[in-house]
Each structure stands twice: as structure tokens, then as C-alpha cells.
Design a protein around this motif. Structure first.
Motif, PDB file in Angstrom:
ATOM      1  N   THR A  13      27.703  19.985  67.395  1.00 43.25           N
ATOM      2  CA  THR A  13      26.290  19.990  67.744  1.00 43.25           C
ATOM      3  C   THR A  13      26.163  19.859  69.256  1.00 43.25           C
ATOM      4  OG1 THR A  13      26.098  17.604  67.589  1.00 43.25           O
ATOM      5  CG2 THR A  13      25.683  18.872  65.552  1.00 43.25           C
ATOM      6  N   VAL A  14      24.970  20.133  69.764  1.00 40.02           N
ATOM      7  CA  VAL A  14      24.740  19.968  71.204  1.00 40.02           C
ATOM      8  C   VAL A  14      25.002  18.525  71.638  1.00 40.02           C
ATOM      9  CG1 VAL A  14      22.987  20.068  73.023  1.00 40.02           C
ATOM     10  CG2 VAL A  14      23.232  21.974  71.418  1.00 40.02           C
ATOM     11  N   PRO A  15      24.518  17.511  70.903  1.00 37.05           N
ATOM     12  CA  PRO A  15      24.840  16.132  71.324  1.00 37.05           C
ATOM     13  C   PRO A  15      26.345  15.835  71.354  1.00 37.05           C
ATOM     14  CG  PRO A  15      22.984  16.109  69.828  1.00 37.05           C
ATOM     15  CD  PRO A  15      23.516  17.507  69.820  1.00 37.05           C
ATOM     16  N   GLN A  16      27.117  16.419  70.441  1.00 34.02           N
ATOM     17  CA  GLN A  16      28.568  16.215  70.464  1.00 34.02           C
ATOM     18  C   GLN A  16      29.181  16.846  71.704  1.00 34.02           C
ATOM     19  OE1 GLN A  16      29.250  17.908  66.562  1.00 34.02           O
ATOM     20  NE2 GLN A  16      29.846  15.923  65.737  1.00 34.02           N
ATOM     21  N   VAL A  17      28.709  18.038  72.082  1.00 36.85           N
ATOM     22  CA  VAL A  17      29.207  18.696  73.293  1.00 36.85           C
ATOM     23  C   VAL A  17      28.787  17.896  74.528  1.00 36.85           C
ATOM     24  CG1 VAL A  17      29.073  20.793  74.703  1.00 36.85           C
ATOM     25  CG2 VAL A  17      29.296  20.968  72.221  1.00 36.85           C
ATOM     26  N   MET A  18      27.560  17.386  74.511  1.00 37.60           N
ATOM     27  CA  MET A  18      27.098  16.546  75.624  1.00 37.60           C
ATOM     28  C   MET A  18      28.040  15.365  75.831  1.00 37.60           C
ATOM     29  SD  MET A  18      23.022  16.498  74.690  1.00 37.60           S
ATOM     30  CE  MET A  18      22.740  14.972  75.551  1.00 37.60           C
ATOM     31  N   ALA A  19      28.423  14.723  74.736  1.00 41.60           N
ATOM     32  CA  ALA A  19      29.313  13.563  74.822  1.00 41.60           C
ATOM     33  C   ALA A  19      30.700  13.962  75.313  1.00 41.60           C
ATOM     34  CB  ALA A  19      29.409  12.878  73.460  1.00 41.60           C
ATOM     35  N   ARG A  20      31.218  15.064  74.798  1.00 42.09           N
ATOM     36  CA  ARG A  20      32.580  15.471  75.188  1.00 42.09           C
ATOM     37  C   ARG A  20      32.661  15.895  76.640  1.00 42.09           C
ATOM     38  NH1 ARG A  20      35.647  18.170  70.062  1.00 42.09           N
ATOM     39  NH2 ARG A  20      34.882  16.692  68.526  1.00 42.09           N
ATOM     40  N   LEU A  21      31.614  16.571  77.139  1.00 40.96           N
ATOM     41  CA  LEU A  21      31.610  17.031  78.528  1.00 40.96           C
ATOM     42  C   LEU A  21      30.967  16.016  79.473  1.00 40.96           C
ATOM     43  CD1 LEU A  21      30.637  20.799  78.123  1.00 40.96           C
ATOM     44  CD2 LEU A  21      32.917  19.816  78.470  1.00 40.96           C
ATOM     45  N   GLN A  22      30.360  14.979  78.908  1.00 42.06           N
ATOM     46  CA  GLN A  22      29.638  13.976  79.682  1.00 42.06           C
ATOM     47  C   GLN A  22      28.583  14.634  80.562  1.00 42.06           C
ATOM     48  OE1 GLN A  22      32.495  11.469  81.637  1.00 42.06           O
ATOM     49  NE2 GLN A  22      33.220  10.613  79.710  1.00 42.06           N
ATOM     50  N   LEU A  23      27.807  15.521  79.914  1.00 40.50           N
ATOM     51  CA  LEU A  23      26.718  16.225  80.580  1.00 40.50           C
ATOM     52  C   LEU A  23      25.425  15.935  79.839  1.00 40.50           C
ATOM     53  CD1 LEU A  23      28.279  19.768  81.165  1.00 40.50           C
ATOM     54  CD2 LEU A  23      27.850  18.005  82.881  1.00 40.50           C
ATOM     55  N   GLY A  24      24.314  16.168  80.520  1.00 38.28           N
ATOM     56  CA  GLY A  24      23.013  16.008  79.897  1.00 38.28           C
ATOM     57  C   GLY A  24      22.650  17.210  79.036  1.00 38.28           C
ATOM     58  N   ARG A  25      21.585  17.042  78.267  1.00 37.62           N
ATOM     59  CA  ARG A  25      21.116  18.073  77.355  1.00 37.62           C
ATOM     60  C   ARG A  25      20.781  19.378  78.093  1.00 37.62           C
ATOM     61  NH1 ARG A  25      19.429  17.236  72.385  1.00 37.62           N
ATOM     62  NH2 ARG A  25      18.147  18.793  71.355  1.00 37.62           N
ATOM     63  N   SER A  26      20.063  19.280  79.200  1.00 39.80           N
ATOM     64  CA  SER A  26      19.674  20.472  79.960  1.00 39.80           C
ATOM     65  C   SER A  26      20.894  21.223  80.474  1.00 39.80           C
ATOM     66  CB  SER A  26      18.775  20.091  81.139  1.00 39.80           C
ATOM     67  OG  SER A  26      17.574  19.535  80.669  1.00 39.80           O
ATOM     68  N   ALA A  27      21.886  20.499  80.943  1.00 37.74           N
ATOM     69  CA  ALA A  27      23.095  21.144  81.465  1.00 37.74           C
ATOM     70  C   ALA A  27      23.823  21.910  80.365  1.00 37.74           C
ATOM     71  CB  ALA A  27      24.021  20.106  82.088  1.00 37.74           C
ATOM     72  N   VAL A  28      23.913  21.330  79.182  1.00 35.11           N
ATOM     73  CA  VAL A  28      24.580  22.017  78.068  1.00 35.11           C
ATOM     74  C   VAL A  28      23.788  23.252  77.662  1.00 35.11           C
ATOM     75  CG1 VAL A  28      25.312  21.839  75.649  1.00 35.11           C
ATOM     76  CG2 VAL A  28      25.759  19.959  77.246  1.00 35.11           C
ATOM     77  N   TYR A  29      22.463  23.124  77.553  1.00 32.52           N
ATOM     78  CA  TYR A  29      21.654  24.287  77.196  1.00 32.52           C
ATOM     79  C   TYR A  29      21.713  25.365  78.279  1.00 32.52           C
ATOM     80  CZ  TYR A  29      19.807  22.649  72.781  1.00 32.52           C
ATOM     81  OH  TYR A  29      19.685  22.259  71.467  1.00 32.52           O
ATOM     82  N   ASP A  30      21.862  24.974  79.551  1.00 29.92           N
ATOM     83  CA  ASP A  30      22.047  25.967  80.623  1.00 29.92           C
ATOM     84  C   ASP A  30      23.351  26.745  80.423  1.00 29.92           C
ATOM     85  OD1 ASP A  30      19.661  25.430  81.892  1.00 29.92           O
ATOM     86  OD2 ASP A  30      20.567  24.130  83.431  1.00 29.92           O
ATOM     87  N   LEU A  31      24.418  26.042  80.038  1.00 31.37           N
ATOM     88  CA  LEU A  31      25.694  26.705  79.775  1.00 31.37           C
ATOM     89  C   LEU A  31      25.564  27.675  78.605  1.00 31.37           C
ATOM     90  CD1 LEU A  31      28.162  23.699  80.142  1.00 31.37           C
ATOM     91  CD2 LEU A  31      27.827  25.592  81.750  1.00 31.37           C
ATOM     92  N   LEU A  32      24.802  27.284  77.585  1.00 28.08           N
ATOM     93  CA  LEU A  32      24.588  28.160  76.435  1.00 28.08           C
ATOM     94  C   LEU A  32      23.724  29.352  76.824  1.00 28.08           C
ATOM     95  CD1 LEU A  32      23.903  25.415  73.744  1.00 28.08           C
ATOM     96  CD2 LEU A  32      25.982  26.762  74.015  1.00 28.08           C
ATOM     97  N   ARG A  33      22.662  29.110  77.579  1.00 26.56           N
ATOM     98  CA  ARG A  33      21.742  30.170  77.976  1.00 26.56           C
ATOM     99  C   ARG A  33      22.432  31.222  78.838  1.00 26.56           C
ATOM    100  NH1 ARG A  33      19.215  30.614  82.466  1.00 26.56           N
ATOM    101  NH2 ARG A  33      19.516  28.442  83.018  1.00 26.56           N
ATOM    102  N   THR A  34      23.307  30.782  79.732  1.00 26.00           N
ATOM    103  CA  THR A  34      24.009  31.698  80.629  1.00 26.00           C
ATOM    104  C   THR A  34      25.285  32.267  80.004  1.00 26.00           C
ATOM    105  OG1 THR A  34      25.183  29.860  81.671  1.00 26.00           O
ATOM    106  CG2 THR A  34      23.106  30.575  82.699  1.00 26.00           C
ATOM    107  N   ARG A  35      25.514  31.907  78.731  1.00 24.03           N
ATOM    108  CA  ARG A  35      26.651  32.398  77.956  1.00 24.03           C
ATOM    109  C   ARG A  35      28.010  31.998  78.524  1.00 24.03           C
ATOM    110  NH1 ARG A  35      24.805  36.078  73.954  1.00 24.03           N
ATOM    111  NH2 ARG A  35      22.706  36.796  74.378  1.00 24.03           N
ATOM    112  N   GLN A  36      28.022  30.926  79.313  1.00 20.47           N
ATOM    113  CA  GLN A  36      29.297  30.377  79.764  1.00 20.47           C
ATOM    114  C   GLN A  36      29.980  29.640  78.627  1.00 20.47           C
ATOM    115  OE1 GLN A  36      29.221  28.405  83.714  1.00 20.47           O
ATOM    116  NE2 GLN A  36      27.060  28.951  83.680  1.00 20.47           N
ATOM    117  N   LEU A  37      29.159  29.161  77.689  1.00 19.25           N
ATOM    118  CA  LEU A  37      29.642  28.459  76.508  1.00 19.25           C
ATOM    119  C   LEU A  37      29.076  29.180  75.291  1.00 19.25           C
ATOM    120  CD1 LEU A  37      31.145  26.018  75.332  1.00 19.25           C
ATOM    121  CD2 LEU A  37      29.068  24.674  75.665  1.00 19.25           C
ATOM    122  N   ALA A  38      29.960  29.674  74.442  1.00 20.88           N
ATOM    123  CA  ALA A  38      29.541  30.453  73.274  1.00 20.88           C
ATOM    124  C   ALA A  38      28.989  29.537  72.187  1.00 20.88           C
ATOM    125  CB  ALA A  38      30.723  31.251  72.733  1.00 20.88           C
TER     126      ALA A  38
END
Length: 66
Positions: A13-38
Motif C-alpha cells: 500500500t502507499v503507507p507501506q511504501v511511505m514507511a519503507r522509503l521514509q517519505l511523505g504521502r505527497s512524495a510517494v504519490y509524486d513518484l507514482l504520478r511521474t511513473r518513477q515508481l510503478a
């Protein structure tokens, strides 16, 4: 006969990725939006395959080493 792993174990889930990367919600969604993270969408839920997270980290490490 080999048992199949639980399908949800391969999806994060997004919260699990947030925890693993130690990033905030917006940063993870930015990675998803820009397709850096599938990711895949199941209904309204966004899921990130574990291999996609591993590939993302490997790519970033290679970029930083270059």
C-alpha cells in the motif's frame, strides 16, 4: 506441490511504501504520478508491487553511483 504465496504479500500500500522509503504521502504519490515508481490500481486502491519498489531503489542507487 509448492504453495502459492499470498497475493497481497507481493503488493504494498502507499503507507507501506511511505514507511519503507521514509517519505511523505505527497512524495510517494509524486513518484507514482511521474511513473518513477510503478503501480497498479485495483478498484480505487493503488498498490505497488514489491519488485517495482526494489527496481526503483536499484535504479536510484545506480544513478547516484554514476
Amino acid at each position: 506441490m509448492t504453495p502459492f504465496p499470498a497475493p497481497t504479500a507481493d503488493l504494498l500500500t502507499v503507507p507501506q511504501v511511505m514507511a519503507r522509503l521514509q517519505l511523505g504521502r505527497s512524495a510517494v504519490y509524486d513518484l507514482l504520478r511521474t511513473r518513477q515508481l510503478a503501480s497498479i490500481t485495483l478498484g480505487r486502491a493503488r498498490r505497488i508491487p514489491t519488485h517495482a519498489l526494489t527496481d526503483f531503489i536499484r535504479t536510484r542507487l545506480e544513478q547516484e553511483a554514476a
